[in-house]
Design a protein around this motif. Structure first.
Motif, mmCIF file in Angstrom:
data_model
loop_
_atom_site.group_PDB
_atom_site.id
_atom_site.type_symbol
_atom_site.label_atom_id
_atom_site.label_comp_id
_atom_site.label_asym_id
_atom_site.label_seq_id
_atom_site.Cartn_x
_atom_site.Cartn_y
_atom_site.Cartn_z
ATOM 1 N N ALA A 249 0.913 -1.239 -0.030
ATOM 2 C CA ALA A 249 0.016 0.019 -0.122
ATOM 3 C C ALA A 249 0.776 1.242 0.098
ATOM 4 O O ALA A 249 0.314 2.143 -0.511
ATOM 5 N N TYR A 250 1.798 1.232 0.780
ATOM 6 C CA TYR A 250 2.999 2.338 0.714
ATOM 7 C C TYR A 250 3.539 2.484 -0.961
ATOM 8 O O TYR A 250 4.019 3.465 -1.179
ATOM 9 N N LEU A 251 4.032 1.204 -1.307
ATOM 10 C CA LEU A 251 4.701 1.177 -2.585
ATOM 11 C C LEU A 251 3.888 1.862 -3.775
ATOM 12 O O LEU A 251 4.526 2.312 -4.677
ATOM 13 N N VAL A 252 2.674 1.371 -3.810
ATOM 14 C CA VAL A 252 2.083 1.565 -5.353
ATOM 15 C C VAL A 252 1.828 3.133 -5.532
ATOM 16 O O VAL A 252 2.017 3.428 -6.815
ATOM 17 N N PRO A 253 1.481 3.938 -4.378
ATOM 18 C CA PRO A 253 1.652 5.438 -5.029
ATOM 19 C C PRO A 253 2.997 5.852 -5.461
ATOM 20 O O PRO A 253 3.074 6.670 -6.600
ATOM 21 N N GLY A 254 4.114 5.361 -4.943
ATOM 22 C CA GLY A 254 5.348 5.695 -5.436
ATOM 23 C C GLY A 254 5.374 5.188 -6.983
ATOM 24 O O GLY A 254 6.195 5.809 -7.744
ATOM 25 N N VAL A 255 5.160 3.967 -7.165
ATOM 26 C CA VAL A 255 5.356 3.441 -8.359
ATOM 27 C C VAL A 255 4.491 4.252 -9.491
ATOM 28 O O VAL A 255 4.966 4.315 -10.684
ATOM 29 N N LEU A 256 3.314 4.648 -9.251
ATOM 30 C CA LEU A 256 2.491 5.285 -9.989
ATOM 31 C C LEU A 256 3.242 6.831 -10.384
ATOM 32 O O LEU A 256 3.193 7.248 -11.655
ATOM 33 N N VAL A 257 3.804 7.141 -9.389
ATOM 34 C CA VAL A 257 4.769 8.686 -9.828
ATOM 35 C C VAL A 257 5.729 8.163 -10.544
ATOM 36 O O VAL A 257 6.228 9.008 -11.518
ATOM 37 N N ALA B 244 17.432 12.707 -1.749
ATOM 38 C CA ALA B 244 16.283 12.026 -1.731
ATOM 39 C C ALA B 244 15.138 13.019 -1.421
ATOM 40 O O ALA B 244 14.183 13.184 -1.959
ATOM 41 N N GLU B 245 15.413 13.778 -0.259
ATOM 42 C CA GLU B 245 14.507 14.828 0.487
ATOM 43 C C GLU B 245 14.153 15.806 -0.653
ATOM 44 O O GLU B 245 13.079 16.679 -0.429
ATOM 45 N N TRP B 246 15.340 16.299 -1.266
ATOM 46 C CA TRP B 246 15.360 17.409 -2.348
ATOM 47 C C TRP B 246 14.765 16.833 -3.753
ATOM 48 O O TRP B 246 14.805 17.662 -4.645
ATOM 49 N N ASN B 247 14.481 15.674 -3.902
ATOM 50 C CA ASN B 247 14.394 15.294 -5.162
ATOM 51 C C ASN B 247 12.718 15.360 -5.472
ATOM 52 O O ASN B 247 11.767 15.337 -4.738
ATOM 53 N N PRO B 248 12.396 16.212 -6.405
ATOM 54 C CA PRO B 248 10.988 16.681 -6.856
ATOM 55 C C PRO B 248 10.179 15.376 -6.905
ATOM 56 O O PRO B 248 8.972 15.299 -6.512
ATOM 57 N N VAL B 249 10.595 14.123 -7.281
ATOM 58 C CA VAL B 249 9.810 12.992 -7.297
ATOM 59 C C VAL B 249 9.530 12.521 -5.850
ATOM 60 O O VAL B 249 8.369 12.200 -5.674
ATOM 61 N N SER B 250 10.259 12.719 -5.059
ATOM 62 C CA SER B 250 10.006 12.628 -3.380
ATOM 63 C C SER B 250 8.842 13.626 -2.916
ATOM 64 O O SER B 250 7.832 12.969 -2.327
ATOM 65 N N ALA C 277 3.254 13.812 -1.543
ATOM 66 C CA ALA C 277 1.859 14.229 -1.639
ATOM 67 C C ALA C 277 0.835 13.169 -1.896
ATOM 68 O O ALA C 277 -0.145 13.140 -1.573
ATOM 69 N N LEU C 278 1.271 12.060 -3.023
ATOM 70 C CA LEU C 278 0.140 11.091 -3.295
ATOM 71 C C LEU C 278 -0.118 10.629 -2.158
ATOM 72 O O LEU C 278 -1.215 10.027 -1.957
ATOM 73 N N ARG C 279 1.078 9.837 -1.388
ATOM 74 C CA ARG C 279 0.638 8.979 -0.332
ATOM 75 C C ARG C 279 -0.230 9.599 0.777
ATOM 76 O O ARG C 279 -1.176 9.034 1.472
ATOM 77 N N THR C 280 0.048 11.127 1.025
ATOM 78 C CA THR C 280 -1.021 11.594 2.061
ATOM 79 C C THR C 280 -2.258 11.859 1.515
ATOM 80 O O THR C 280 -3.363 11.535 2.257
ATOM 81 N N HIS D 286 3.819 19.877 4.781
ATOM 82 C CA HIS D 286 2.934 20.074 3.935
ATOM 83 C C HIS D 286 3.244 19.633 2.541
ATOM 84 O O HIS D 286 3.665 20.394 1.575
ATOM 85 N N PRO D 287 3.372 18.194 2.397
ATOM 86 C CA PRO D 287 3.634 17.494 1.155
ATOM 87 C C PRO D 287 2.780 17.857 -0.079
ATOM 88 O O PRO D 287 3.454 18.058 -1.261
ATOM 89 N N VAL D 288 1.646 18.078 0.182
ATOM 90 C CA VAL D 288 0.775 18.548 -1.171
ATOM 91 C C VAL D 288 1.176 20.030 -1.678
ATOM 92 O O VAL D 288 1.201 20.141 -2.912
ATOM 93 N N LEU D 289 1.180 20.870 -0.733
ATOM 94 C CA LEU D 289 1.536 22.215 -1.102
ATOM 95 C C LEU D 289 3.031 22.086 -1.859
ATOM 96 O O LEU D 289 3.479 22.637 -2.836
ATOM 97 N N ALA D 290 3.928 21.530 -1.160
ATOM 98 C CA ALA D 290 5.296 21.354 -1.634
ATOM 99 C C ALA D 290 5.389 20.960 -3.000
ATOM 100 O O ALA D 290 6.136 21.164 -3.850
ATOM 101 N N ALA D 291 4.524 19.855 -3.129
ATOM 102 C CA ALA D 291 4.659 19.175 -4.517
ATOM 103 C C ALA D 291 4.113 20.164 -5.605
ATOM 104 O O ALA D 291 4.488 20.219 -6.731
ATOM 105 N N TRP D 292 2.939 21.034 -5.291
ATOM 106 C CA TRP D 292 2.498 21.818 -6.321
ATOM 107 C C TRP D 292 3.646 23.020 -6.530
ATOM 108 O O TRP D 292 3.672 23.503 -7.714
#
Length: 268
Positions: A66-74, A209-215, A220-223, A240-246
């Protein structure tokens, strides 16, 4: 007809030409689409079922999946970067891009059509991968609004990476050099939290990894989909992962779109 009206027709015409051509190219060469899905699907099976128990610390591997699939979608959305770059590069060598430049089109028309078509293809790829994740036991724990927000985020990320792929495909004119750069691009995508939390990595790697845009997109997707066990902890971008992603998406678009338009219109 005013100059403004002429420009609007030109943008629509150019975008329509490229939109139809890219979709036709995928229809006639389904292997291109299969390649986009093959690697992420293989990794989802490998990490979810072969390494899942170990990565879950001996616990429930279903929770890890369940944790992995959102990452694979990205990852699926991100891998469209190299396919877009390769297609644009092939157009440069075939002379198709030169023929487009000879038409009275807005400089933004062809890249916009290209980016739109690649995003539409990305919708199908993401839908198929989501279905695969469901069959593997992934379930969404989110409201309808959160799911809609997650879909919008994924498509916006794919749209931005299409523009970045156009810029990359026109900047690297040597086709072999671009093919050699593809594994490096994929490696850069892997330096992220797609498979494991950045906190479990060595300090230097964790910082990358933390500063990678993919992360940021993955977090955000997992949240949004209810599968992030460590939300609202750590730095501001983690809280604030969603805001950071946008913000990452906006920054990447501001960088890549003007570059793609300029390179597509003037590269030789």
């Amino acid at each position: 007809m005013s100059a403004t009206d002429t420009r609007e027709v030109s943008v629509y015409a150019g975008a329509s030409i490229l939109f139809g051509r890219v979709l036709t190219n995928y229809r006639n060469s389904p292997g291109l689409f299969a390649i986009t899905l093959a690697a992420p699907l293989g990794m989802m099976l490998l990490f979810g079922f072969v390494f899942g128990g170990a990565l879950a610390g001996g616990g429930d591997a279903t929770a890890y999946r369940a944790y992995l699939v959102p990452g694979v979608l990205v990852l699926v959305a991100a891998m469209g970067l190299t396919s877009t770059a390769s297609t644009v590069n092939a157009d440069l060598h075939s002379g198709f891009t030169d023929r487009l430049r000879a038409l009275p089109l807005s400089p933004a028309a062809a890249p916009a059509g290209f980016a739109l078509a690649e995003t539409v293809v990305g919708v199908l790829a993401l839908a198929l991968m989501s279905g695969a994740g469901y069959l593997l036991g992934w379930r969404v724990d989110a409201t309808l609004g959160e799911v809609a927000a997650a879909i919008a985020l994924l498509l916006a990320f794919r749209w931005v990476l299409a523009w970045l792929g156009i810029a990359l495909g026109t900047a690297i004119k040597d086709e072999q050099a671009l093919q050699q750069a593809a594994p490096m691009i994929f490696g850069a995508l892997m330096f992220s939290n797609v498979f494991v939390p950045a906190a479990t990595m060595p300090t230097g790697v964790a910082t990358i990894a933390e500063w990678n845009p993919v992360s940021a997109i993955v977090a955000a997707l997992r949240t949004l989909l209810g599968s992030d066990p460590a939300a609202s902890a750590g730095a501001w971008r983690t809280q604030h992962p969603v805001l950071a992603a946008w913000l990452w998406i906006a920054a990447l678009f501001a960088l890549s779109a003007p570059l793609a338009i300029r390179r597509y219109a003037s590269s030789a």
